[in-house]
Design a protein around this motif. Sequence first.
Motif, short mmCIF file in Angstrom:
data_model
loop_
_atom_site.label_atom_id
_atom_site.label_comp_id
_atom_site.label_asym_id
_atom_site.label_seq_id
_atom_site.Cartn_x
_atom_site.Cartn_y
_atom_site.Cartn_z
N SER A 28 0.83 -1.21 0.00
CA SER A 28 0.00 0.00 0.00
C SER A 28 0.86 1.26 0.00
O SER A 28 0.57 2.24 -0.70
CB SER A 28 -0.92 0.01 1.21
OG SER A 28 -1.90 -1.00 1.09
N VAL A 29 1.94 1.25 0.78
CA VAL A 29 2.83 2.42 0.82
C VAL A 29 3.56 2.55 -0.52
O VAL A 29 3.79 3.67 -1.00
CB VAL A 29 3.83 2.31 1.99
CG1 VAL A 29 4.80 3.49 1.98
CG2 VAL A 29 3.08 2.24 3.31
N ARG A 30 3.90 1.42 -1.13
CA ARG A 30 4.53 1.45 -2.46
C ARG A 30 3.59 2.12 -3.47
O ARG A 30 4.03 2.95 -4.29
CB ARG A 30 4.85 0.01 -2.87
CG ARG A 30 5.82 -0.12 -4.03
CD ARG A 30 6.21 -1.58 -4.23
NE ARG A 30 7.00 -2.08 -3.12
CZ ARG A 30 6.68 -3.12 -2.37
NH1 ARG A 30 5.55 -3.78 -2.60
NH2 ARG A 30 7.47 -3.51 -1.38
N ALA A 31 2.31 1.78 -3.40
CA ALA A 31 1.33 2.42 -4.29
C ALA A 31 1.18 3.90 -3.96
O ALA A 31 1.00 4.74 -4.85
CB ALA A 31 -0.02 1.71 -4.16
N ASP A 34 4.01 5.86 -5.60
CA ASP A 34 3.73 6.05 -7.03
C ASP A 34 2.66 7.13 -7.23
O ASP A 34 2.80 8.01 -8.09
CB ASP A 34 3.27 4.73 -7.64
CG ASP A 34 3.05 4.83 -9.13
OD1 ASP A 34 4.03 4.68 -9.90
OD2 ASP A 34 1.89 5.07 -9.55
N ALA A 35 1.61 7.07 -6.41
CA ALA A 35 0.54 8.05 -6.53
C ALA A 35 1.03 9.45 -6.19
O ALA A 35 0.61 10.44 -6.81
CB ALA A 35 -0.63 7.67 -5.62
N THR A 36 1.92 9.57 -5.18
CA THR A 36 2.46 10.86 -4.79
C THR A 36 3.24 11.51 -5.92
O THR A 36 3.16 12.72 -6.14
CB THR A 36 3.37 10.69 -3.55
OG1 THR A 36 2.61 10.14 -2.47
CG2 THR A 36 3.98 12.00 -3.12
N PRO A 116 8.59 5.53 -9.52
CA PRO A 116 9.54 5.81 -8.43
C PRO A 116 11.00 5.52 -8.78
O PRO A 116 11.89 5.93 -8.04
CB PRO A 116 9.06 4.87 -7.31
CG PRO A 116 7.62 4.66 -7.58
CD PRO A 116 7.54 4.59 -9.09
N TYR A 117 11.25 4.82 -9.88
CA TYR A 117 12.61 4.42 -10.23
C TYR A 117 13.14 5.14 -11.47
O TYR A 117 14.16 4.77 -12.02
CB TYR A 117 12.65 2.89 -10.44
CG TYR A 117 12.09 2.14 -9.27
CD1 TYR A 117 12.82 1.96 -8.12
CD2 TYR A 117 10.78 1.63 -9.31
CE1 TYR A 117 12.30 1.29 -7.02
CE2 TYR A 117 10.25 0.96 -8.23
CZ TYR A 117 11.01 0.79 -7.08
OH TYR A 117 10.47 0.13 -6.00
N HIS A 125 16.58 4.83 -13.57
CA HIS A 125 17.79 5.52 -13.12
C HIS A 125 18.96 4.52 -13.11
O HIS A 125 18.82 3.39 -12.66
CB HIS A 125 17.56 6.07 -11.72
CG HIS A 125 18.62 7.01 -11.24
ND1 HIS A 125 19.90 6.60 -10.95
CD2 HIS A 125 18.58 8.36 -11.01
CE1 HIS A 125 20.62 7.65 -10.55
NE2 HIS A 125 19.83 8.73 -10.58
N GLY A 126 20.12 4.97 -13.60
CA GLY A 126 21.27 4.08 -13.67
C GLY A 126 21.70 3.54 -12.32
O GLY A 126 22.16 2.40 -12.21
N GLY A 127 21.55 4.34 -11.27
CA GLY A 127 21.90 3.87 -9.94
C GLY A 127 20.98 2.78 -9.45
O GLY A 127 21.40 1.88 -8.70
N ILE A 128 19.73 2.81 -9.86
CA ILE A 128 18.78 1.76 -9.50
C ILE A 128 19.15 0.46 -10.22
O ILE A 128 19.10 -0.63 -9.63
CB ILE A 128 17.34 2.18 -9.84
CG1 ILE A 128 16.94 3.42 -9.03
CG2 ILE A 128 16.37 1.03 -9.59
CD1 ILE A 128 16.88 3.20 -7.53
N SER A 129 19.54 0.57 -11.47
CA SER A 129 20.00 -0.62 -12.21
C SER A 129 21.19 -1.25 -11.50
O SER A 129 21.26 -2.48 -11.35
CB SER A 129 20.41 -0.22 -13.64
OG SER A 129 19.32 0.31 -14.35
#
Length: 211
Positions: A28-31, A34-36, A116-117, A125-129
């Motif tokens: 739910s917080v993950r959603a 994304d919504a934010t 979010p990514y 984002h390259g850092g996320i990869s």
Amino acid sequence: MLEFTHIGDVTSDELDRMRAVYEPLAESVRALVDATIRTEVDADEVAAVKAEIDAATARLRAKQIDGAFGVRYTSDGESMAWGNPVVGVGNPIAPPVVIRRDDAGRVYTDFEMGAPYEGPPGHVHGGISALVLDHVLGEAATDGTMPRFTGTITMRYLRPTRLGRLHAEAQTDRVEGVKTFVVGHLADDEGITVEAEGVFITPKWARGEGE
């Protein structure tokens, strides 16, 4: 030396019950994250939602652990890395990634990454990869037995990785003493986007040589 928490005599059923409680909260917080990022509601609605979120946060903080979650183990050795930013089922930052292994020792995962990514518009984002690949390569190096930690890791970004459904995999190339050499890659629906090579080290304390 790293400290691992043993949470005692917790059965599989009890662990499943705990997961059923906390994993949906993280989802739910993950959603919400994304919504934010993507919302366009007016200022009054934002203020009202913020007040609700602040109140919910206060309720969750009424009882919490000190510091980070760490890595916890049940009495039968099952790992609970629930705070991990890649695989943690209790961490809204994590996609989360679910690690699988085949009979040949290859580690692989299919997962989703959205707003979010994002780094470059429409792309990861390259850092996320790098974060995801570091973890996946580490899983391949560890092989579910001896702990091994990143010594060096090299990324080759072949092209931007599109947001959406992604695939990552890795496998051990060779072992030389305390060093485990691992190779892997990240791919989107058009093919491989990032290649990675890593050297993972078995720590002294895991070899019985102190810290």
